[in-house]
Every structure is written in structure tokens, then in C-alpha cells.
Write a protein that holds these residues in place. Structure first.
Motif, short mmCIF file in Angstrom:
data_model
loop_
_atom_site.label_atom_id
_atom_site.label_comp_id
_atom_site.label_asym_id
_atom_site.label_seq_id
_atom_site.Cartn_x
_atom_site.Cartn_y
_atom_site.Cartn_z
N UNK A 90 -30.95 15.71 9.01
CA UNK A 90 -29.56 15.23 9.21
C UNK A 90 -29.12 14.90 8.04
N UNK A 91 -29.52 14.03 7.09
CA UNK A 91 -28.93 13.74 5.81
C UNK A 91 -28.57 14.99 4.81
N UNK A 92 -29.69 15.98 4.99
CA UNK A 92 -29.45 17.14 4.15
C UNK A 92 -28.27 17.70 4.45
N UNK A 93 -28.14 17.86 5.80
CA UNK A 93 -26.88 18.61 6.03
C UNK A 93 -25.74 17.89 5.95
N UNK A 94 -25.69 16.51 5.90
CA UNK A 94 -24.60 15.64 5.41
C UNK A 94 -24.20 15.99 4.01
N UNK A 95 -25.32 15.88 3.29
CA UNK A 95 -25.25 16.11 1.59
C UNK A 95 -24.47 17.41 1.50
N UNK A 96 -25.14 18.42 2.00
CA UNK A 96 -24.57 19.72 1.85
C UNK A 96 -22.91 19.81 2.14
N UNK A 97 -22.59 19.16 3.23
CA UNK A 97 -21.26 19.05 3.88
C UNK A 97 -20.28 18.50 2.92
N UNK A 98 -20.73 17.42 1.95
CA UNK A 98 -19.69 16.62 1.12
C UNK A 98 -19.58 17.46 -0.17
N UNK A 99 -20.32 18.60 -0.42
CA UNK A 99 -19.79 19.39 -1.73
C UNK A 99 -18.53 19.98 -1.13
N UNK A 100 -17.44 20.04 -2.32
CA UNK A 100 -16.26 20.65 -1.93
C UNK A 100 -16.22 22.36 -2.22
N UNK A 101 -17.39 22.93 -2.83
CA UNK A 101 -17.63 24.33 -2.77
C UNK A 101 -18.62 24.72 -2.10
N UNK A 102 -18.63 25.96 -2.02
CA UNK A 102 -19.90 26.63 -1.18
C UNK A 102 -21.07 26.40 -1.98
N UNK A 103 -22.20 26.02 -1.33
CA UNK A 103 -23.54 26.36 -1.91
C UNK A 103 -24.43 27.41 -1.60
N UNK A 104 -24.81 27.84 -2.87
CA UNK A 104 -25.46 29.20 -2.66
C UNK A 104 -26.88 29.04 -3.10
#
Length: 427
Positions: free
Chosen positions: A245-259
């Protein structure tokens, strides 16, 4: 010491209270084997003088403590000797040692030559299981008639393993096992290549100390390779139940797309559930290469310059993971990315043609300022609903000093929660 004057239980108690330790010594002229005999005689004399069978339970405890103190024997041994004395006192059988060393050492059945033969058989057959080796030893004598294996033909499987552990066997047979590389199909073992684009993050976890064998919280550091946009998180443990759950929240906090998602080879990130989550988000997963310590150096350096600097090294119990994570999400991460400058490297070609990274004073800028530069070159892809103008407006809501003071105030409140004194129990 003449202890025959001690006649009452009260005198024994006074003696025990006044003498914490007493060392039993042999009488002058006694031989080497007379130590136990004198102790046994002392125990029999004390039990008889105090009429031990007629004593009450509490009085017996005092006598037993006195005997342990003066004889030097352990409590179980004193108990056994007293029981034997009570059993034989009517027959007037004195206490005596009932054990002795063997007259001669045990005969050795298997010689050094037999051990050498066993080494040869093990080496030739590449250490197969014990029953198979025992069967080969038996066949060598019974089928092929080799008299050298006469004794080994009757070797049991259990004693075969004993011979393998012996010093003679280990001296003749030394084996070395190379470290086997981990063959895990999850993730690609390579360094990510963002080519100047934002969206390739490095991630690492750092532990907040142990206390009496109890683990503390874990901090998760996730930072973009190019813009150094950083997201911190905190979990109770690095198991899948806490981490996913924390990893999903971390990725969601970035303002740009994670590739791209790069980590070391720890099982907290290299597992099927994390791989499934990243595959669903269409994020490439990579992991550090062997003997390439710089593959995840950016995230590890952020652990030192950010996490350790602000959170310290002291143990923080797991129950504070949620307040720490709330501090990260509410105040700390926005201060890191909107108001805290980072150093960015400039690549310079030396006279020998080698590319070197130089950190110049003018290269200090916040991650948001770096995103502005990347956006001008078209090297950043913002998520839907997030624009660069919104981020710039958020950064202008407060000055860098105001944001830093707000972060320090929130951090002080957080640490006051850790160090809050426990309530004293009222009498």
C-alpha cells in the motif's frame, strides 16, 4: 573452619547471612582423590547433627542452603546426595562415590587408514548419501574381496557421518563451495537509462535502529534520477502487508508519470506482488547489478543527507510509523521538492576525453526548478490533472524560510511524541 559448633537452625541462618561465599578446602595431607570423600563426610555429619528427617520444610531449606554453600556442590547434586543419605541411613551405609573413571580408554575400532579409505570413496563418488557409501564399502569387501575394507564393511550409516566430522577426515578432505548467484527472474539486472527524462525513480529502505532485539520503523526513500523529486514514506515493516500500500501511495505522490522503478536486490522489492503491481502500471522494473555499487547510489545518498539528518539514528518504535508517514505526506515531502535546493551535476569532458561530473555552485536548484527546465525541453510527462503552473503556484504560497520553519515545527511536535515521558503510577 570448625563448623561443629553450629547446632541450631538460627545459628545456620546467622552464618549464611554473615558469609556470602565459603570455599571448601581439603585437610592438610589429603590426597588428590580425597576431596569428594571429605565433602560426603561433611554432608553426612551435618544431616545427622541436625536430625534432617525430623526437620520442618523451612528448616530443611536452611540446611540445604548451608550444605550448598559449604560443600560447593550444585543444588541438584545436594538433593541427590541427601536423598541417598536418607535411603541408607538406617543401614548405616556411608555416602561414597559410586562412579569412577574407566580403567582403560575405549578401544579404537576404525584406524587412520580406514578414514583415508573412506575419504577416497567419498571423493570418487562425490559425496553421495551415507547409505550409498556404506553399501559401497560393504561391496568392496564382500563382492570384490578387498581385505582393506574388512572393518569398514560393518560401518553403520550413523557412525559414517561421525567419521566425516572427525579431525582426521577433515584434514584429508577439504571442500570449497563457491557462492551461487541468485537466479531471480523478477526485474532486469541493469542500470536504468532515463536519457535526461523524468520518470525513472530509484528506491531504497533504511532501518531506524533496534532496541532489545525489537525492530524499529522503516523509511522508504524514492527519488527521481533526473529531477531529484523525492518522496519519503514510513512503514512498520518491509513485509508485503505493509509495503505494497505504501509503494502505491509513493508512486501516486509523484506529479509526473513513472516509467522506471529501480531498486537493489532486496526481497522487499524483488517479489512477485511488487512485480505484478508495477506491470499493471506499465512501469519497467530494474535491479542493481553485481559489483556495481553506484547503480542505486542516488537513493542511498538521500538516506544519509535527508533521512538520517532529519530523523537521526535512534530507535523509533513501530507504533509511530503512521504519525511519521503523516508528517512526510503533509509537510516534509512538499518542503523537499518545492523549497529545498539540491546539487545537480554538470558533465565536463577532460583533456584525456573522460567524462567527469562536476558540481558547480550555480547548479544548485530545487527539484521543482529542475522540472521547469525539463518541461521546457519536453523531457517530463505530467500526470492527468497536474500542471506545472499548479506546482509553481503551490510553491509561491509560502517562502522557502516559512516552509522550512513550518517543517521544523512539525518535526519538533513529532519528536515530542516520541520522547513523551510515561505517566508515573500513583501509589
Amino acid at each position: 573452619m570448625d563448623e561443629t559448633k553450629l547446632r541450631t537452625i538460627a545459628q545456620l541462618q546467622e552464618f549464611l547471612g554473615a558469609t556470602p561465599e565459603v570455599k571448601f578446602t581439603l585437610a592438610a595431607g589429603a590426597g588428590a582423590g580425597a576431596g569428594d570423600a571429605q565433602r560426603y563426610e561433611h554432608i553426612s555429619r551435618v544431616l545427622k547433627r541436625f536430625d534432617y528427617p525430623r526437620l520442618k520444610k523451612a528448616e530443611r531449606g536452611v540446611v540445604l542452603t548451608y550444605l550448598r554453600r559449604t560443600s560447593g556442590y550444585s543444588r541438584p547434586q545436594i538433593t541427590r546426595l541427601v536423598a541417598r543419605w536418607e535411603e541408607n541411613r538406617l543401614a548405616a551405609v556411608p555416602l561414597a562415590k559410586r562412579y569412577r573413571a574407566p580403567a582403560a580408554p575405549f578401544a579404537r575400532k576404525y584406524t587412520g587408514g580406514d578414514v583415508e579409505l573412506l575419504v577416497q570413496v567419498d571423493r570418487a563418488n562425490e559425496d553421495v548419501c551415507g547409505p550409498a557409501i556404506a553399501h559401497l564399502l560393504r561391496r568392496a569387501y564382500t563382492v570384490y574381496g578387498d581385505k582393506d575394507y574388512e572393518r569398514l564393511a560393518g560401518l553403520s550409516v550413523s557412525h559414517l557421518y561421525n567419521l566425516r566430522k572427525s579431525a582426521g577426515y577433515q584434514k584429508l578432505r577439504v571442500s570449497f563451495t563457491k557462492t551461487r548467484p541468485v537466479c531471480n527472474p523478477i526485474g532486469v539486472r541493469k542500470a536504468p537509462r532515463p536519457n535526461g527524462r523524468a520518470g525513472w525513480v530509484r528506491i531504497d529502505s533504511v532501518h531506524q535502529g533496534d532496541l532489545d532485539g525489537i525492530k524499529g520503523v522503516y523509511h522508504i526513500t524514492c527519488v527521481d534520477s533526473v529531477s531529484q523529486w523525492q518522496v519519503e514514506a514510513c512503514v512498520e515493516g518491509i513485509s508485503e502487508a505493509f509495503l505494497l500500500p505504501v509503494l502505491q501511495a509513493v508512486i501516486a505522490q509523484f506529479p509526473f508519470e513513472i516509467e522506471g522503478f529501480h531498486s537493489d536486490n532486496g526481497s522487499e522489492y524483488i517479489n512477485h506482488k511488487v512485480a505484478k503491481m508495477l506491470e499493471k502500471l506499465r512501469i519497467e522494473q530494474t535491479k542493481s547489478r553485481a559489483r556495481q555499487s553506484n547503480d542505486n547510489a542516488l537513493a542511498e545518498s538521500k538516506n544519509a543527507s535527508v533521512v538520517r539528518k532529519h530523523m537521526g539514528y535512534s530507535h523509533i518504535p513501530k507504533k509511530y510509523a503512521k504519525p511519521i508517514n503523516a508528517f512526510y505526506v503533509g509537510v516534509f515531502n512538499s518542503w523537499l521538492n518545492l523549497h529545498r535546493p539540491c546539487l545537480f551535476a554538470t558533465e565536463v569532458v577532460s583533456e584525456t576525453g573522460k567524462i567527469k561530473k562536476v558540481y558547480k555552485n550555480k547548479d544548485a536548484k530545487t527539484p521543482l526548478e529542475r522540472l521547469v527546465q525539463l518541461n521546457e525541453k519536453g523531457l517530463v510527462k505530467f500526470k492527468a490533472g497536474i500542471t506545472l503552473e499548479d506546482l509553481l503556484a503551490q510553491a509561491k504560497e509560502k517562502t522557502d524560510l516559512q516552509a522550512a520553519r513550518e517543517m521544523q515545527k512539525a518535526k519538533a511536535d513529532l519528536f515530542e511524541l516520541f520522547n513523551k515521558p510515561k505517566r508515573k503510577l500513583q501509589a
